[in-house]
Structure formats: C-alpha cells, structure tokens
Write a protein that holds these residues in place. Structure first.
Motif, PDB file in Angstrom:
ATOM      1  N   ASN A 360       0.842  -1.195   0.000  1.00 40.30           N
ATOM      2  CA  ASN A 360       0.000   0.000   0.000  1.00 40.30           C
ATOM      3  C   ASN A 360       0.883   1.253   0.000  1.00 40.30           C
ATOM      4  O   ASN A 360       1.932   1.289   0.666  1.00 40.30           O
ATOM      5  CB  ASN A 360      -0.906   0.033   1.236  1.00 40.30           C
ATOM      6  CG  ASN A 360      -1.951  -1.064   1.202  1.00 40.30           C
ATOM      7  OD1 ASN A 360      -2.981  -0.939   0.562  1.00 40.30           O
ATOM      8  ND2 ASN A 360      -1.660  -2.172   1.907  1.00 40.30           N
ATOM      9  N   ILE A 361       0.422   2.236  -0.735  1.00 38.76           N
ATOM     10  CA  ILE A 361       1.109   3.533  -0.774  1.00 38.76           C
ATOM     11  C   ILE A 361       0.058   4.619  -0.585  1.00 38.76           C
ATOM     12  O   ILE A 361      -0.973   4.631  -1.273  1.00 38.76           O
ATOM     13  CB  ILE A 361       1.860   3.733  -2.108  1.00 38.76           C
ATOM     14  CG1 ILE A 361       3.023   2.741  -2.208  1.00 38.76           C
ATOM     15  CG2 ILE A 361       2.385   5.163  -2.219  1.00 38.76           C
ATOM     16  CD1 ILE A 361       3.797   2.843  -3.496  1.00 38.76           C
ATOM     17  N   TRP A 362       0.328   5.517   0.385  1.00 39.27           N
ATOM     18  CA  TRP A 362      -0.600   6.614   0.666  1.00 39.27           C
ATOM     19  C   TRP A 362       0.025   7.936   0.190  1.00 39.27           C
ATOM     20  O   TRP A 362       1.175   8.245   0.536  1.00 39.27           O
ATOM     21  CB  TRP A 362      -0.883   6.704   2.165  1.00 39.27           C
ATOM     22  CG  TRP A 362      -1.681   5.546   2.682  1.00 39.27           C
ATOM     23  CD1 TRP A 362      -3.021   5.430   2.773  1.00 39.27           C
ATOM     24  CD2 TRP A 362      -1.139   4.317   3.195  1.00 39.27           C
ATOM     25  NE1 TRP A 362      -3.392   4.217   3.301  1.00 39.27           N
ATOM     26  CE2 TRP A 362      -2.238   3.502   3.575  1.00 39.27           C
ATOM     27  CE3 TRP A 362       0.154   3.804   3.358  1.00 39.27           C
ATOM     28  CZ2 TRP A 362      -2.086   2.233   4.110  1.00 39.27           C
ATOM     29  CZ3 TRP A 362       0.305   2.542   3.891  1.00 39.27           C
ATOM     30  CH2 TRP A 362      -0.803   1.763   4.266  1.00 39.27           C
ATOM     31  N   ILE A 363      -0.730   8.669  -0.606  1.00 45.22           N
ATOM     32  CA  ILE A 363      -0.266   9.975  -1.129  1.00 45.22           C
ATOM     33  C   ILE A 363      -1.207  11.055  -0.606  1.00 45.22           C
ATOM     34  O   ILE A 363      -2.417  11.020  -0.873  1.00 45.22           O
ATOM     35  CB  ILE A 363      -0.247   9.998  -2.671  1.00 45.22           C
ATOM     36  CG1 ILE A 363       0.659   8.889  -3.214  1.00 45.22           C
ATOM     37  CG2 ILE A 363       0.217  11.367  -3.176  1.00 45.22           C
ATOM     38  CD1 ILE A 363       0.600   8.762  -4.729  1.00 45.22           C
ATOM     39  N   THR A 364      -0.652  11.994   0.163  1.00 43.36           N
ATOM     40  CA  THR A 364      -1.442  13.102   0.717  1.00 43.36           C
ATOM     41  C   THR A 364      -0.973  14.409   0.077  1.00 43.36           C
ATOM     42  O   THR A 364       0.227  14.739   0.130  1.00 43.36           O
ATOM     43  CB  THR A 364      -1.272  13.197   2.242  1.00 43.36           C
ATOM     44  OG1 THR A 364      -1.634  11.942   2.826  1.00 43.36           O
ATOM     45  CG2 THR A 364      -2.156  14.300   2.814  1.00 43.36           C
ATOM     46  N   LEU A 365      -1.910  15.141  -0.529  1.00 46.03           N
ATOM     47  CA  LEU A 365      -1.583  16.389  -1.232  1.00 46.03           C
ATOM     48  C   LEU A 365      -2.308  17.563  -0.580  1.00 46.03           C
ATOM     49  O   LEU A 365      -3.508  17.477  -0.292  1.00 46.03           O
ATOM     50  CB  LEU A 365      -1.982  16.302  -2.709  1.00 46.03           C
ATOM     51  CG  LEU A 365      -1.202  15.307  -3.569  1.00 46.03           C
ATOM     52  CD1 LEU A 365      -1.847  15.173  -4.936  1.00 46.03           C
ATOM     53  CD2 LEU A 365       0.245  15.758  -3.722  1.00 46.03           C
ATOM     54  N   GLN A 366      -1.572  18.642  -0.354  1.00 44.78           N
ATOM     55  CA  GLN A 366      -2.144  19.889   0.155  1.00 44.78           C
ATOM     56  C   GLN A 366      -1.545  21.046  -0.645  1.00 44.78           C
ATOM     57  O   GLN A 366      -0.322  21.144  -0.772  1.00 44.78           O
ATOM     58  CB  GLN A 366      -1.843  20.073   1.646  1.00 44.78           C
ATOM     59  CG  GLN A 366      -2.553  19.078   2.545  1.00 44.78           C
ATOM     60  CD  GLN A 366      -2.224  19.316   4.013  1.00 44.78           C
ATOM     61  OE1 GLN A 366      -1.309  20.051   4.339  1.00 44.78           O
ATOM     62  NE2 GLN A 366      -2.982  18.673   4.890  1.00 44.78           N
ATOM     63  N   GLU A 367      -2.411  21.904  -1.164  1.00 41.42           N
ATOM     64  CA  GLU A 367      -1.960  23.032  -1.986  1.00 41.42           C
ATOM     65  C   GLU A 367      -2.259  24.338  -1.258  1.00 41.42           C
ATOM     66  O   GLU A 367      -3.416  24.669  -0.995  1.00 41.42           O
ATOM     67  CB  GLU A 367      -2.659  23.013  -3.349  1.00 41.42           C
ATOM     68  CG  GLU A 367      -2.126  24.068  -4.310  1.00 41.42           C
ATOM     69  CD  GLU A 367      -2.668  23.892  -5.718  1.00 41.42           C
ATOM     70  OE1 GLU A 367      -2.519  24.831  -6.524  1.00 41.42           O
ATOM     71  OE2 GLU A 367      -3.245  22.820  -6.000  1.00 41.42           O
ATOM     72  N   GLY A 368      -1.189  25.063  -0.883  1.00 39.15           N
ATOM     73  CA  GLY A 368      -1.354  26.349  -0.220  1.00 39.15           C
ATOM     74  C   GLY A 368      -1.305  27.500  -1.216  1.00 39.15           C
ATOM     75  O   GLY A 368      -1.356  27.305  -2.439  1.00 39.15           O
ATOM     76  N   ASP A 369      -1.183  28.729  -0.679  1.00 39.19           N
ATOM     77  CA  ASP A 369      -1.128  29.903  -1.554  1.00 39.19           C
ATOM     78  C   ASP A 369       0.188  29.978  -2.315  1.00 39.19           C
ATOM     79  O   ASP A 369       0.225  30.431  -3.460  1.00 39.19           O
ATOM     80  CB  ASP A 369      -1.320  31.181  -0.727  1.00 39.19           C
ATOM     81  CG  ASP A 369      -2.714  31.258  -0.133  1.00 39.19           C
ATOM     82  OD1 ASP A 369      -3.629  30.649  -0.717  1.00 39.19           O
ATOM     83  OD2 ASP A 369      -2.877  31.925   0.917  1.00 39.19           O
ATOM     84  N   LEU A 370       1.263  29.518  -1.671  1.00 41.24           N
ATOM     85  CA  LEU A 370       2.587  29.644  -2.287  1.00 41.24           C
ATOM     86  C   LEU A 370       3.257  28.308  -2.558  1.00 41.24           C
ATOM     87  O   LEU A 370       4.069  28.205  -3.478  1.00 41.24           O
ATOM     88  CB  LEU A 370       3.506  30.492  -1.390  1.00 41.24           C
ATOM     89  CG  LEU A 370       3.047  31.925  -1.112  1.00 41.24           C
ATOM     90  CD1 LEU A 370       4.010  32.602  -0.142  1.00 41.24           C
ATOM     91  CD2 LEU A 370       2.965  32.729  -2.404  1.00 41.24           C
TER      92      LEU A 370
END
Length: 429
Positions: A360-370
């Motif tokens: 299993n591979i978990w990918i967590t993405l978060q996109e901020g302002d910069l």
C-alpha cells in the motif's frame, strides 16, 4: 531775511542742495546728448542746466563777497530763493520722466545690441569676408573660451575649428553638425548665409545633448542584446534537439525500469495467474511499442491532460501488480506542478516496490497559496541499515531541490517522504 543776511551754515546748506540740483541737470544734458532722440530734449536740458548754474553762481558770489551777477539779488528774500530751487527740482523730475518714457518707446542705436546681449544663445552677424558687424555678449564669451580671444573674424574661427586649433579647456564633440563644449555647456554652431551677410548662431543644447548621449548608450546596449539574442538563436535548434533526445532517454529508461521492477514483483509472487501474466506482457509490449515509436516521444508535449493520463496510468499499473495507491487531496492543476508530481510518484512507487516490497502507498496532497505539500507513505519493510540517498531517492531529492523545494525522510512508524515545493514554477528548465 535776505540771502546776504544768511549765516554761514545756512548758506552752506543751500549751496550743497543747489550743487545736487546742478549735478542732476548735468546728467540730464549728457543723457540727452548721447540719445540723440530729438533736438528739443537737448535744448530743454541746456535750459534747465542754465537755471541750475545761475542759482549756484549767486550763492558762490555771496559766499566769497565778490558780487557780480548776485548784486541785484542781495536783498532777495530767502523764501523766494527756496521756492526757485524747489521749482528747479520739480522741473528736472518732470523732464527726466518725459525723457525716459520717450527713450523706452523709441529704438535707439544701442537698443538692438542690448537686446541681443540678453539672449541666452550666441549670435554674430558678419560680412562675407568674416568681419563682424554685430556680436552679442554670449558669442564673445564662447569665442574667448574656445580660441582665447574675442571674435575678430568669423571665417578665421571656422578654419581654426577645422584644424582643431582651440584651447585645451574646449572640446569639439561633433563636426557635422558642429557641436562644441565651452563655458561648462554644450553649444551647437550653425551658419546661415544671407545675401550680403553671414549669420553665425550658437545654440545652448546642454540638456538635449545629455538626453542624446543617454539614447546612444541605450542603443549600444540594445545592439549588444541583439547580438546575444542572435547568438542564442543559433543554439536554440541544437538545444531543442538535445532536450528532446534527453526526454526520450528518460522516458525509455523509466518505462523499461518500471517493467523490470514489476517483472521482479511478478516472479516473487507465490501464486501466478494467467491474468497477472497477461498484464505483465501488456506492460512489456508498451515498452517495445515506445522503442519503435521514439519519434512520437520526441515530439510529445507534457501538457496537463497527458500528465493527468500518465498519473492515472501509473496508479492503474501499480494496482495491476498488487500495490494499492490511496490518494488524499486533489492533484495540482498547474502543468509544471503536475509533471513534477508524476515523476516523484513514479520514483517513489519504484523505490517502495523494489526495496520495501510495499503493498500500500498513501499519497497526501495539500496546496497552499505559495507552496505544494506532498507526503508519500508506504507499508514496506523498513531497512535495518541507515537509509542513504541513492538511486530513486537521490533523483527525487535533486529534482525537488532544483525547484527550490525540500525533502525529508521519516521512518517512524512507516517510511514517509515529506516533500514541498513552490507552486507554479518553470519546471522545464
């Protein structure tokens, strides 16, 4: 009280006052004589001078005791003499005002010269042989600053300029049109030939010359930039060709490497089904097709739609060989960010399957302002030895660092890559 009975002090006071009146009348006579406006002004000034001189003569004779003209005036009351002096003062003032008004309204012989001397530019009118007729003050100052003497012949000055026979403090900046530096300013010399007169003009162009020099400097910079651009254009074709070749090599390397890793994964399976073999065969067929169609890879553009397809294909392929990919968050919309994410996930998948045998591979993405933050975690077997950045991990770190990003490795409780990079960058370079 009569004039003869005046004390010596009162007589001296009257004498001083009449002296001032006489001096004023003399000044009026001189001015009217020099102006030559009208003969009547000169005659009137002589008349006023005679009246002033008459009163002075009376006081002088009374003071010395030698009476000639003053003999009939001995018994004259003092107040009448004072009234006479006041009359002379008023008469001189009225005459002076009238004379000045007439002088200002009529062009005299010096009016043109005075007007020319007040001009900010130099001007000279001369005969055709160079003999000056009329030269203003500015032109004389320029002549002295450039040649060391006053202007005596216009043609001789032109020859000295031609032969560069000038003072060290002066400089010839340009000869056509003639531009010289003198008196701390820049002057443009222009000669206009009339029918019988030669006119020489000196325009002050200090400000204009400064702007002209700035424009020339900018033009030189633009020419230098143009040469650099032309040189750059010569290398664009070679750069593009090398870039396309490199992209093709990277894609071929990644595809074949992925096929080898998945093949090893297949060999390590306890139970091998026909479905697993078919998926592995399809993966190898895709690699062979890519080798046969390398021209398509050379011309392929990493636009957003193709990057999304590659990302989905990557997850689908991992699922086919038994590795589940869990995505939390939305993939970036920017083409460069998405392209970088695809490459990072590709390397992370290969590394997790090859070294950790992850399921299993978990990918967590978060996109901020910069920035964009990405965490990739797998449940593979942790290495007992310290992890060294080489192979896939080294590639990920080098690439993310070149874009101004950061990468950290965490081992507790599971192997985790903590990544971040500035969003919207130019990833092509």
């Amino acid at each position: 009280m009569t004039l003869f009975n005046l004390s010596i002090y009162n007589l001296a006071a009257l004498f001083i006052f009449n002296t001032l009146v006489l001096v004023a009348s003399v000044k009026i006579v001189v001015d009217t004589a020099n102006s030559k406006l009208h003969a009547q002004y000169f005659v009137h000034s002589i008349f006023i001078f005679s009246l002033s001189f008459f009163s002075m003569q009376i006081l002088a004779e009374i003071g010395t005791g030698r009476l000639y003209i003053a003999k009939p005036m001995v018994d004259l009351p003092v107040y009448l003499f004072i009234i006479y002096d006041l009359f002379l003062c008023v008469l001189e003032i009225i005459f002076a005002i009238s004379f000045i008004k007439t002088k200002n309204s009529v062009i005299g012989k010096n009016s043109i010269k005075e007007s020319m001397d007040n001009l900010p530019d130099g001007i000279c009118f001369s005969k055709l042989d160079g003999t000056p007729i009329l030269v203003n003050r500015v032109m004389q100052d320029i002549s002295y600053a450039v040649f060391g003497n006053m202007l005596v012949n216009d043609i001789v000055c032109a020859e000295d300029i031609k032969n560069n026979n000038i003072k060290k403090d002066a400089r010839i900046l340009q000869k056509d049109p003639l531009v010289i530096e003198a008196l701390g300013d820049i002057w443009q010399i222009q000669i206009v030939l009339h029918e019988n007169v030669r006119e020489t003009l000196a325009y002050k162009i200090t400000l204009e010359w400064g702007l002209y020099q700035e424009i020339e400097e900018k033009n030189r910079q633009i020419e230098k930039i143009n040469r650099s651009l032309k040189e750059y254009q010569k290398n664009v074709a070679e750069y593009t060709r090398q870039k396309e070749i490199l992209q093709a090599k990277v894609k071929i390397h990644d595809k074949i490497g992925q096929s080898l890793i998945y093949f090893k994964r297949y060999l390590d399976m306890d139970k091998k089904t026909k479905e697993d073999r078919d998926k592995l065969i399809n993966l190898w067929m895709e690699s062979l097709v890519m080798l046969n169609e390398k021209e398509n890879f050379l011309s392929e553009n990493d636009d957003s739609s193709k990057n999304e397809a590659k990302f989905e294909k990557l997850i689908s392929t991992a699922k086919d060989i038994g590795v589940a990919v869990h995505l939390d968050g939305e993939i970036p919309r920017d083409e460069g960010d998405l392209n970088l994410l695809v490459d990072i996930v590709h390397e992370a998948l290969n590394n997790a399957i090859r070294h950790g045998q992850a399921k299993n591979i978990w990918i967590t993405l978060q996109e901020g302002d910069l920035n964009i933050h990405c965490k990739i975690r797998n449940d593979g077997i942790l290495s007992k030895e310290p992890i060294k950045e080489k192979g896939g991990l080294k590639n990920i770190h080098q690439r993310i660092k070149s874009f101004g990003g950061k990468m950290n490795i965490e081992l507790n409780p599971q192997f985790t890559l903590d990544l971040s990079w500035p969003k919207g960058g130019n990833y092509d370079l």
